[in-house]
Design an enzyme around this catalytic site. Sequence first.
Site, PDB file in Angstrom:
ATOM      1  CB  SER A 144      -1.325  -0.286   1.150  1.00  0.00           C
ATOM      2  OG  SER A 144      -1.810   0.883   1.174  1.00  0.00           O
ATOM      3  CG  HIS A 164      -5.346  -2.903   1.649  1.00  0.00           C
ATOM      4  ND1 HIS A 164      -5.264  -1.943   0.144  1.00  0.00           N
ATOM      5  CD2 HIS A 164      -5.115  -2.101   2.306  1.00  0.00           C
ATOM      6  CE1 HIS A 164      -4.383  -1.421   0.140  1.00  0.00           C
ATOM      7  NE2 HIS A 164      -4.175  -0.735   1.106  1.00  0.00           N
TER       8      HIS A 164
END
Length: 250
Positions: A93, A228
């Site tokens: 990320s 995620h």
Amino acid sequence: MSPSTDWIRLGPEPVLPRLHLLCFPHAGGSAAGCLNWATAAPPGMRITAVQPPGRDSRVAEPPLRSAQAVAEALGPALADRDDTVPWAFFGHSLGALLAFETAHWLLQRGIPGPRILVVASAPAPHLPRSSPPLHHLPGPDLLKALDHLGGLPPSLANNPRLARLWLPRIRTDLEIYDTYVPRQRAPLPCPITAFAATEDRLVPVPEVAQWHRHTTGHWSLRVSPGDHFFVHADPAPVLAAALSEEARRP
């Protein structure tokens, strides 16, 4: 590798080290989350991790507020290493942007960079943000927005009290992400492998797929089930991808 820098945390050293995997954590993350992967590392891989200021052992230090500032502070520590074992970079990320900027910092100074850049759950650097900025939101609204988008680690999503304690760290990291401005530069010469997750509500697969524009080397995209934070449920594919480039070398 010199252990004197505050920036780099070292996992156990293998008997015959072939590769250092330097992990850049997600927003709100720290080195500890990556160092736990040492037990899953393939033979010859040493897990190392970036420890940014403002968290854990560096909690008293003021945090940095841009990806470029992180690269400029971390880069000299990497340039000053005292061993010859090659590097691979992994960024999750926000960590992918920090790894990308650090790789460019090294390249621009003629310093050997990573053999491969592995990224996960991160939009390609040149893309505009598909979600509105979050770092300026009031605390409860910020946590609610992150939870809705799937951007809170499970340890925080299930513990509101702990999440509130971590808000300053998350907010600073989100400021880096929200205000990131890419610069026009030549693609990196190292290969890039990008991982995306089918259920990632924060970073959809097409945004991850655009990382191919940032390398002149080998490129691959791998799509896995999960959200995620899927890489933390099973880091083995990431570790194998990092080592695969080293295995191709004579």
